[in-house]
Design an enzyme around this catalytic site. Structure first.
Site, PDB file in Angstrom:
ATOM      1  N   LYS A 107       0.749  -1.327   0.150  1.00  0.00           N
ATOM      2  CA  LYS A 107      -0.003   0.513   0.279  1.00  0.00           C
ATOM      3  C   LYS A 107       1.537   1.062   0.076  1.00  0.00           C
ATOM      4  CE  LYS A 107      -3.628  -2.304   1.647  1.00  0.00           C
ATOM      5  NZ  LYS A 107      -5.232  -2.594   1.995  1.00  0.00           N
ATOM      6  N   LYS A 189      -4.446 -10.772  -7.597  1.00  0.00           N
ATOM      7  CA  LYS A 189      -5.383 -11.346  -7.549  1.00  0.00           C
ATOM      8  C   LYS A 189      -6.520 -10.958  -8.082  1.00  0.00           C
ATOM      9  CE  LYS A 189      -5.168  -9.347  -3.019  1.00  0.00           C
ATOM     10  NZ  LYS A 189      -5.385  -8.919  -2.039  1.00  0.00           N
ATOM     11  N   LYS A 192     -11.000  -5.254  -5.594  1.00  0.00           N
ATOM     12  CA  LYS A 192     -11.929  -4.489  -5.360  1.00  0.00           C
ATOM     13  C   LYS A 192     -11.746  -3.171  -6.694  1.00  0.00           C
ATOM     14  CE  LYS A 192     -14.324  -4.976  -0.929  1.00  0.00           C
ATOM     15  NZ  LYS A 192     -12.896  -4.467  -0.515  1.00  0.00           N
TER      16      LYS A 192
HETATM   17  P1  AMP Z   1     -11.249  -7.357   1.682  1.00  0.00           P
HETATM   18  O1  AMP Z   1     -11.152  -7.248  -0.279  1.00  0.00           O
HETATM   19  O2  AMP Z   1      -9.098  -7.112   1.847  1.00  0.00           O
HETATM   20  O3  AMP Z   1     -11.605  -6.160   2.468  1.00  0.00           O
HETATM   21  O4  AMP Z   1     -10.927  -8.697   1.855  1.00  0.00           O
HETATM   22  C1  AMP Z   1     -12.420  -9.624   2.041  1.00  0.00           C
HETATM   23  C2  AMP Z   1     -11.956 -10.267   2.203  1.00  0.00           C
HETATM   24  O5  AMP Z   1     -11.620 -10.896   1.291  1.00  0.00           O
HETATM   25  C3  AMP Z   1     -10.872 -10.959   3.129  1.00  0.00           C
HETATM   26  O6  AMP Z   1     -10.413 -12.698   4.092  1.00  0.00           O
HETATM   27  C4  AMP Z   1     -10.073 -11.571   2.178  1.00  0.00           C
HETATM   28  O7  AMP Z   1      -8.817 -12.856   2.049  1.00  0.00           O
HETATM   29  C5  AMP Z   1     -10.592 -11.943   0.532  1.00  0.00           C
HETATM   30  N1  AMP Z   1      -9.369 -11.925  -0.334  1.00  0.00           N
HETATM   31  C6  AMP Z   1     -10.301 -10.539  -1.168  1.00  0.00           C
HETATM   32  N2  AMP Z   1      -9.213 -10.627  -2.195  1.00  0.00           N
HETATM   33  C7  AMP Z   1      -9.474 -12.324  -2.536  1.00  0.00           C
HETATM   34  C8  AMP Z   1      -8.514 -13.375  -3.835  1.00  0.00           C
HETATM   35  N3  AMP Z   1      -8.898 -12.681  -4.949  1.00  0.00           N
HETATM   36  N4  AMP Z   1      -8.724 -14.415  -3.156  1.00  0.00           N
HETATM   37  C9  AMP Z   1      -9.363 -15.369  -1.925  1.00  0.00           C
HETATM   38  N5  AMP Z   1     -10.268 -14.579  -1.206  1.00  0.00           N
HETATM   39  C10 AMP Z   1      -9.767 -12.877  -1.335  1.00  0.00           C
END
Ligand code: AMP
Length: 326
Positions: A107, A189, A192
């Site tokens: 970040k 990966k 968002k």
């Molecule tokens: P975030 O979008 O960073 O707030 O993550 C929310 C949840 O989604 C967390 O448990 C992350 O580990 C999971 N997550 C986000 N992106 C991925 C991805 N590409 N593959 C698997 N899990 C994900």
């Protein structure tokens, strides 16, 4: 216990890394799932769209099968006890270890002009979120592994200094490897905010899903049996494994092994299976997202459950820390 930041549209990675397990866990565990609005401020200080994003995350959680009557579904900022615990844990976290965190370094690279202290102490707040309910199982994707390791360190330091209050939290995927859903372009990966054309969102239209999948990188196919799959092809198989039937996956796997695979056909099949998977979630979420009075009820009920649990933990924390002077 787990959470998702309201920083945009939820995607297939959020679903298979997190939401799918929330839904399974709510049947047999006491669960707390939150919209991590405070965390989002570390990267998204402009709050103009925050309310809409919070509503979207709540709606997409529920549309994916989360039942607010079974689990506590709440907003992080509605549980102020978390920020008190965050303060105490900050005294047990060291600058050096925080600076070494992979997500901080990533970040810091993405937003060099806003390397704020919240970004640095992100794993501390995340630990507070988890242990405020004295939770031990944390359903998350693979990208969160290091944060969970840090959470265990902070917990062990607290317990060692002030007495056993918290169980060690573990990343949880029902005994399986943690999930990482790759982006469609084979680099990194699904996310968002990055790689938007290579990420499948739960709000994508059928047309958009088709377009993104048909544009995914392929090649002319293997010419010799036993050729290992390049990463971008491996990703297509992985996505197919998530949303298609076992027989469909098997038939393309066999075609690959026998060097007669047609990637155009594979992508068409994957697109249709993806549409059948995402379509119903998208439509359900859309209806829930527009029902503001229902969302308010959900948030209030969730906050009530979360605050009862947090209040009990903080009483214990203050006693153990010697912060009771009467
Ligand atoms: P975030 O979008 O960073 O707030 O993550 C929310 C949840 O989604 C967390 O448990 C992350 O580990 C999971 N997550 C986000 N992106 C991925 C991805 N590409 N593959 C698997 N899990 C994900």
């Amino acid at each position: 216990m787990s959470g998702i930041r309201p920083t945009g549209f939820l995607h297939l990675g959020n679903y298979f890394g997190a939401l799918r397990n929330y839904v399974k866990m709510q049947e047999s565990y006491t669960c707390f799932f939150m919209v991590a609005d405070l965390h989002s401020l570390t990267t998204h200080p402009d709050t103009k769209e925050l309310k809409a994003h919070v509503h979207r995350v709540l709606a997409e959680n529920i549309a994916s099968g989360l039942d607010p009557d079974k689990a506590a579904l709440y907003c992080q900022s509605h549980v102020p006890e978390t920020t008190e615990l965050y303060l105490y844990l900050n005294m047990l976290a060291y600058k050096g270890e925080l600076e070494k965190t992979t997500t901080f370094k990533e970040k810091a690279r993405l937003q060099p002009d806003n390397m704020n202290a919240g970004l640095l102490t992100y794993p501390v707040l995340q630990t507070a979120d988890i242990i405020i309910h004295r939770a031990s199982l944390v359903p998350v994707g693979k990208d969160q592994e290091q944060h969970l390791e840090m959470a265990r360190n902070f917990v062990n330091r607290f317990n060692h200094r002030y007495g056993e209050v918290f169980p060690e939290p573990m990343a949880f995927n029902f005994g399986e490897e943690l999930v990482k859903v790759p982006s469609l372009d084979g680099t990194g990966k699904m996310s968002k905010s990055e790689n938007q054309h290579a990420t499948l969102y739960l709000a994508d239209s059928d047309e958009m899903i088709r377009k993104k999948i048909m544009k995914a990188q392929t090649d002319s196919g293997p010419t010799e049996p036993g050729t290992p799959k390049p990463a971008y092809i491996e990703n297509l198989f992985l996505l197919m494994k998530l949303v298609s039937g076992a027989d469909v996956l098997e038939s393309f796997e066999q075609a690959y092994q026998e060097c007669r695979i047609r990637y155009g056909d594979m992508k068409k099949q994957l697109a249709e299976d993806m549409i059948a998977f995402i379509g119903p979630i998208r439509e359900k979420a859309e209806a829930i997202r527009n029902d503001h009075s229902y969302l308010r009820q959900v948030m209030e009920k969730g906050a009530e459950k979360a605050r009862a649990s947090s209040g009990a933990t903080m009483k214990l924390v203050r006693e153990h820390m010697g912060l009771n002077y009467y």
